[in-house]
Design a protein around this motif. Structure first.
Motif, PDB file in Angstrom:
ATOM      1  N   GLU A  25       0.819  -1.204   0.000  1.00 45.50           N
ATOM      2  CA  GLU A  25       0.000   0.000   0.000  1.00 45.50           C
ATOM      3  C   GLU A  25       0.857   1.259   0.000  1.00 45.50           C
ATOM      4  N   HIS A  26       0.263   2.365  -0.462  1.00 44.53           N
ATOM      5  CA  HIS A  26       0.902   3.670  -0.420  1.00 44.53           C
ATOM      6  C   HIS A  26       0.434   4.427   0.825  1.00 44.53           C
ATOM      7  N   HIS A  27       1.312   5.271   1.340  1.00 47.07           N
ATOM      8  CA  HIS A  27       1.022   6.028   2.547  1.00 47.07           C
ATOM      9  C   HIS A  27       1.505   7.465   2.373  1.00 47.07           C
ATOM     10  N   THR A  28       1.026   8.362   3.235  1.00 43.05           N
ATOM     11  CA  THR A  28       1.438   9.759   3.202  1.00 43.05           C
ATOM     12  C   THR A  28       1.910  10.171   4.589  1.00 43.05           C
ATOM     13  N   PHE A  29       3.206  10.429   4.712  1.00 43.49           N
ATOM     14  CA  PHE A  29       3.795  10.772   6.001  1.00 43.49           C
ATOM     15  C   PHE A  29       3.562  12.253   6.327  1.00 43.49           C
ATOM     16  N   HIS A  30       3.242  12.518   7.605  1.00 41.53           N
ATOM     17  CA  HIS A  30       2.981  13.891   8.047  1.00 41.53           C
ATOM     18  C   HIS A  30       3.402  14.034   9.508  1.00 41.53           C
ATOM     19  N   VAL A  31       4.077  15.148   9.835  1.00 48.51           N
ATOM     20  CA  VAL A  31       4.391  15.510  11.210  1.00 48.51           C
ATOM     21  C   VAL A  31       3.710  16.831  11.518  1.00 48.51           C
ATOM     22  N   HIS A  32       2.977  16.900  12.604  1.00 47.33           N
ATOM     23  CA  HIS A  32       2.310  18.143  12.967  1.00 47.33           C
ATOM     24  C   HIS A  32       3.333  19.202  13.383  1.00 47.33           C
ATOM     25  N   GLY A  33       3.071  20.448  12.959  1.00 42.34           N
ATOM     26  CA  GLY A  33       3.840  21.587  13.433  1.00 42.34           C
ATOM     27  C   GLY A  33       5.225  21.738  12.856  1.00 42.34           C
ATOM     28  N   HIS A  34       5.594  20.962  11.830  1.00 48.11           N
ATOM     29  CA  HIS A  34       6.931  21.015  11.264  1.00 48.11           C
ATOM     30  C   HIS A  34       6.861  20.939   9.740  1.00 48.11           C
ATOM     31  N   ARG A  35       7.934  21.445   9.109  1.00 43.77           N
ATOM     32  CA  ARG A  35       8.066  21.363   7.661  1.00 43.77           C
ATOM     33  C   ARG A  35       9.506  20.992   7.313  1.00 43.77           C
ATOM     34  N   TRP A  36       9.695  20.580   6.076  1.00 42.73           N
ATOM     35  CA  TRP A  36      11.046  20.335   5.571  1.00 42.73           C
ATOM     36  C   TRP A  36      11.094  20.808   4.128  1.00 42.73           C
ATOM     37  N   ILE A  37      12.282  20.828   3.550  1.00 43.48           N
ATOM     38  CA  ILE A  37      12.452  21.280   2.176  1.00 43.48           C
ATOM     39  C   ILE A  37      12.545  20.066   1.257  1.00 43.48           C
ATOM     40  N   ALA A  38      11.634  19.994   0.298  1.00 39.67           N
ATOM     41  CA  ALA A  38      11.606  18.894  -0.660  1.00 39.67           C
ATOM     42  C   ALA A  38      12.508  19.207  -1.847  1.00 39.67           C
ATOM     43  N   ALA A  39      12.633  18.242  -2.753  1.00 36.67           N
ATOM     44  CA  ALA A  39      13.390  18.450  -3.984  1.00 36.67           C
ATOM     45  C   ALA A  39      12.841  19.672  -4.709  1.00 36.67           C
ATOM     46  N   GLY A  40      13.726  20.517  -5.219  1.00 33.51           N
ATOM     47  CA  GLY A  40      13.300  21.731  -5.881  1.00 33.51           C
ATOM     48  C   GLY A  40      13.143  22.909  -4.934  1.00 33.51           C
ATOM     49  N   GLY A  41      13.475  22.706  -3.647  1.00 32.20           N
ATOM     50  CA  GLY A  41      13.417  23.790  -2.689  1.00 32.20           C
ATOM     51  C   GLY A  41      12.031  24.152  -2.206  1.00 32.20           C
ATOM     52  N   VAL A  42      11.079  23.221  -2.323  1.00 34.49           N
ATOM     53  CA  VAL A  42       9.690  23.492  -1.948  1.00 34.49           C
ATOM     54  C   VAL A  42       9.444  23.017  -0.517  1.00 34.49           C
ATOM     55  N   PRO A  43       8.934  23.899   0.364  1.00 31.39           N
ATOM     56  CA  PRO A  43       8.590  23.450   1.720  1.00 31.39           C
ATOM     57  C   PRO A  43       7.426  22.459   1.683  1.00 31.39           C
ATOM     58  N   ARG A  44       7.504  21.429   2.542  1.00 28.47           N
ATOM     59  CA  ARG A  44       6.438  20.429   2.594  1.00 28.47           C
ATOM     60  C   ARG A  44       6.218  19.994   4.036  1.00 28.47           C
ATOM     61  N   ASP A  45       5.010  19.466   4.290  1.00 35.22           N
ATOM     62  CA  ASP A  45       4.776  18.805   5.571  1.00 35.22           C
ATOM     63  C   ASP A  45       4.099  17.452   5.385  1.00 35.22           C
ATOM     64  N   THR A  46       3.998  16.979   4.144  1.00 33.23           N
ATOM     65  CA  THR A  46       3.538  15.623   3.841  1.00 33.23           C
ATOM     66  C   THR A  46       4.373  15.079   2.693  1.00 33.23           C
ATOM     67  N   GLN A  47       4.508  13.764   2.653  1.00 33.04           N
ATOM     68  CA  GLN A  47       5.231  13.111   1.561  1.00 33.04           C
ATOM     69  C   GLN A  47       4.672  11.711   1.376  1.00 33.04           C
ATOM     70  N   THR A  48       4.311  11.372   0.151  1.00 32.03           N
ATOM     71  CA  THR A  48       3.777  10.045  -0.159  1.00 32.03           C
ATOM     72  C   THR A  48       4.922   9.066  -0.384  1.00 32.03           C
ATOM     73  N   VAL A  49       4.741   7.853   0.120  1.00 32.00           N
ATOM     74  CA  VAL A  49       5.771   6.821   0.001  1.00 32.00           C
ATOM     75  C   VAL A  49       5.088   5.505  -0.351  1.00 32.00           C
ATOM     76  N   GLY A  50       5.620   4.817  -1.361  1.00 33.88           N
ATOM     77  CA  GLY A  50       5.067   3.545  -1.802  1.00 33.88           C
ATOM     78  C   GLY A  50       5.899   2.375  -1.325  1.00 33.88           C
ATOM     79  N   PRO A  51       5.497   1.148  -1.654  1.00 36.40           N
ATOM     80  CA  PRO A  51       6.204  -0.043  -1.186  1.00 36.40           C
ATOM     81  C   PRO A  51       7.692  -0.017  -1.530  1.00 36.40           C
ATOM     82  N   ALA A  52       8.519  -0.191  -0.509  1.00 31.68           N
ATOM     83  CA  ALA A  52       9.980  -0.214  -0.600  1.00 31.68           C
ATOM     84  C   ALA A  52      10.572   1.128  -1.023  1.00 31.68           C
ATOM     85  N   GLU A  53       9.761   2.186  -1.076  1.00 29.67           N
ATOM     86  CA  GLU A  53      10.304   3.520  -1.260  1.00 29.67           C
ATOM     87  C   GLU A  53      10.753   4.066   0.093  1.00 29.67           C
ATOM     88  N   SER A  54      11.708   4.977   0.066  1.00 28.11           N
ATOM     89  CA  SER A  54      12.220   5.538   1.313  1.00 28.11           C
ATOM     90  C   SER A  54      12.700   6.960   1.073  1.00 28.11           C
TER      91      SER A  54
END
Length: 309
Positions: free
Chosen positions: A244-273
């Motif tokens: 199954e696919h999932h979407t990781f989220h932490v309350h109250g925090h953000r990080w910088i994704a590829a391309g310099g975009v701030p994010r607070d969720t990220q989808t991850v599929g089987p064996a993805e990391s």
């Protein structure tokens, strides 16, 4: 609420760079065994948010996990880094290395319960076919079909394109049952001169029957409680196993994704990391969870506590 200081980019995959060894390469040695355990998905038998209660017949099962040991499998060690989690055994030992390192993993099959073959298959690193650990009838060697009581040594290399976090898991003829029972772990490979984090948290999303788990536990009070202190460099290692696919989220925090975009969720599929980092500035008790609502309500939710300096 003050925004966390963002210090690193999201690492979703490997950079297409040279994998040539460097003169200063270290050799990192690990002793790991497949061991039988009795596991409980919901040790406190309670869904604290939804109010549901469970019985042991619903949540307890025998399985086999990866366990860290001292040299020659003399003494078992904790799998989780000290202070990083209140849980242990699942996921398997966190394998640390830096770009340019050689990694030697000595594996022993101590499965005395099911008496199945097991193996270790590693993503993100370089190796010869004899260290692949993946069973293909008629082609595989002993690396992919380690019988009970037998051993195998896997020899890996962390190239420049191994920077990041990666899964490892059983890929023997027992693969389906093994992964379904929690037989997986992570490699965490730092850049050659990268600072190691003060706190490193492993989050593995995995479905288990009617339960959705984090590190093979379900519901607040059972899933790992991660802790840090304001001013510390924290690193989250996130992956999914299963189907199954999932979407990781932490309350109250953000990080910088590829391309310099701030994010607070990220989808991850089987064996993805992926991994991300920040300098912690926000004391308090926060939630982390899968943002697929049905998954969160089926147990895929936990607590992150940040202390003041």
């Amino acid at each position: 609420m003050r925004r966390a200081t963002l210090v690193a980019l999201l690492l979703t995959g490997a950079a297409a760079l040279s994998a040539a060894p460097v003169a200063s390469a270290a050799t990192r040695e690990y002793w790991i065994a497949a061991v039988p355990v009795t596991w409980n998905l919901v040790p406190n038998e309670h869904d604290a948010i939804g109010g549901m209660m469970f019985q042991p017949f619903q949540t307890v099962f025998p399985t086999v996990v990866y366990r860290s040991y001292t040299a020659h499998w003399h003494k078992p060690l904790p799998n989780a880094p000290r202070g990083s989690s209140n849980d242990d055994l699942i996921p398997g030992p966190l394998i640390h290395a830096r770009v340019g390192d050689h990694i030697v993993v000595h594996f022993k099959n101590k499965d005395t319960t099911f008496k199945r073959p097991h193996s270790m298959h590693f993503h993100g690193v370089h190796y010869k076919p004899s260290s692949d650990g993946a069973y293909v009838p008629g082609f595989s060697g002993g690396d992919a079909d380690v019988k009970p009581g037998r051993t195998w040594t896997y020899r890996l290399f962390a190239g420049n394109d191994s920077f990041g976090v990666w899964p490892y898991h059983d890929h023997s003829p027992s693969m389906d049952d093994s992964i379904g029972g929690g037989m997986y772990g992570m490699l965490s490979i730092l850049g050659k001169h990268e600072r190691a984090p003060d706190r490193e948290f492993e989050v593995v999303f995995h479905e288990h029957g009617d339960f959705q788990t984090i590190d093979e536990r379900s519901y607040v009070g059972n899933t790992p409680v991660f802790t840090s202190r304001a001013g510390q460099l924290v690193q989250w290692d996130v992956m999914a196993m299963g189907s199954e696919h999932h979407t990781f989220h932490v309350h109250g925090h953000r990080w910088i994704a590829a391309g310099g975009v701030p994010r607070d969720t990220q989808t991850v599929g089987p064996a993805e990391s992926f991994r991300f980092r920040w300098i912690e500035h926000d004391p308090g008790t926060w939630l982390y969870h899968c943002h697929v609502e049905a998954h969160m309500m089926a147990g895929m939710i936990g607590i992150y506590r940040v202390r003041r300096r």
